[in-house]
Motif scaffolding. Structure first.
Motif, PDB file in Angstrom:
ATOM      1  N   ASN A  22      -2.948 -24.514 -25.219  1.00 48.59           N
ATOM      2  CA  ASN A  22      -2.373 -23.222 -25.592  1.00 48.59           C
ATOM      3  C   ASN A  22      -2.150 -23.161 -27.090  1.00 48.59           C
ATOM      4  O   ASN A  22      -1.587 -24.085 -27.674  1.00 48.59           O
ATOM      5  N   GLY A  23      -2.570 -22.053 -27.691  1.00 47.05           N
ATOM      6  CA  GLY A  23      -2.356 -21.836 -29.110  1.00 47.05           C
ATOM      7  C   GLY A  23      -1.014 -21.175 -29.364  1.00 47.05           C
ATOM      8  O   GLY A  23      -0.547 -20.371 -28.563  1.00 47.05           O
ATOM      9  N   VAL A  24      -0.393 -21.529 -30.484  1.00 45.11           N
ATOM     10  CA  VAL A  24       0.918 -21.005 -30.846  1.00 45.11           C
ATOM     11  C   VAL A  24       0.829 -20.373 -32.231  1.00 45.11           C
ATOM     12  O   VAL A  24       0.333 -21.000 -33.174  1.00 45.11           O
ATOM     13  N   ALA A  42       3.462 -16.153 -26.494  1.00 45.64           N
ATOM     14  CA  ALA A  42       3.467 -17.613 -26.657  1.00 45.64           C
ATOM     15  C   ALA A  42       3.667 -18.283 -25.300  1.00 45.64           C
ATOM     16  O   ALA A  42       4.339 -17.728 -24.422  1.00 45.64           O
ATOM     17  N   PRO A  43       3.119 -19.470 -25.109  1.00 48.11           N
ATOM     18  CA  PRO A  43       3.321 -20.172 -23.844  1.00 48.11           C
ATOM     19  C   PRO A  43       4.769 -20.604 -23.678  1.00 48.11           C
ATOM     20  O   PRO A  43       5.488 -20.807 -24.645  1.00 48.11           O
ATOM     21  N   PRO A 101      -6.178 -30.423 -32.737  1.00 45.43           N
ATOM     22  CA  PRO A 101      -4.975 -30.143 -33.526  1.00 45.43           C
ATOM     23  C   PRO A 101      -4.509 -28.694 -33.380  1.00 45.43           C
ATOM     24  O   PRO A 101      -5.310 -27.765 -33.404  1.00 45.43           O
ATOM     25  N   GLY A 102      -3.212 -28.531 -33.203  1.00 44.78           N
ATOM     26  CA  GLY A 102      -2.618 -27.200 -33.118  1.00 44.78           C
ATOM     27  C   GLY A 102      -2.768 -26.525 -31.782  1.00 44.78           C
ATOM     28  O   GLY A 102      -2.373 -25.381 -31.614  1.00 44.78           O
ATOM     29  N   CYS A 103      -3.340 -27.192 -30.809  1.00 47.57           N
ATOM     30  CA  CYS A 103      -3.483 -26.627 -29.474  1.00 47.57           C
ATOM     31  C   CYS A 103      -2.702 -27.527 -28.525  1.00 47.57           C
ATOM     32  O   CYS A 103      -2.948 -28.733 -28.458  1.00 47.57           O
TER      33      CYS A 103
END
Length: 128
Positions: free
Chosen positions: A74-76, A122-123, A59-61
């Motif tokens: 990728n984390g945001v 950020a990605p 979750p969240g990645c």
């Protein structure tokens, strides 16, 4: 308070075998682990030590897809936990020669290794 801390430490990593219930076989074993990872504005690579998985949830990645046994995500900022990755994996479990589920074909939390590379931002691109 010590009891609570001990429970949290034990609950942060667990693995379970496949199950047979009323003649129905659930052919997936699993692992849930919390990894201390600075994944915000970073790309994290997770390796599963050669084990095959059927499903993974982080979750969240956010991911652009995955390789054979390596997952990159990728984390945001504002979405991803800045300190941890909560990873749940359902492993593809094989049968032994007698037709029983073979737990030796299941990975455990120690088989999940990871590294995160700070991207400084950020990605970009499309992620899911």
């Amino acid at each position: 308070m010590k009891l609570c801390a001990a429970f949290i430490a034990v609950a942060s990593a667990s693995s379970w075998p496949g199950q047979a219930y009323n003649g129905t076989i659930y052919q997936y074993c699993g692992t849930k682990v919390t990894l201390a990872a600075a994944s915000v504005n970073a790309t994290c690579s997770l390796d599963f030590n050669g084990f095959d998985f059927a499903h993974i949830s982080i979750p969240g990645c956010f991911s652009q897809g995955m390789g054979s046994n390596i997952v990159e995500c990728n984390g945001v900022e504002g979405v991803t936990d800045p300190e941890n990755l909560d990873v749940t994996v359902f492993w593809q479990q094989d049968f032994d020669l007698d037709g029983n589920l073979d737990n030796s074909t299941c990975a455990e939390d120690a088989d999940i290794t990871f590294s995160c590379q700070d991207n400084g931002a950020a990605p970009s691109g499309l992620f899911f």
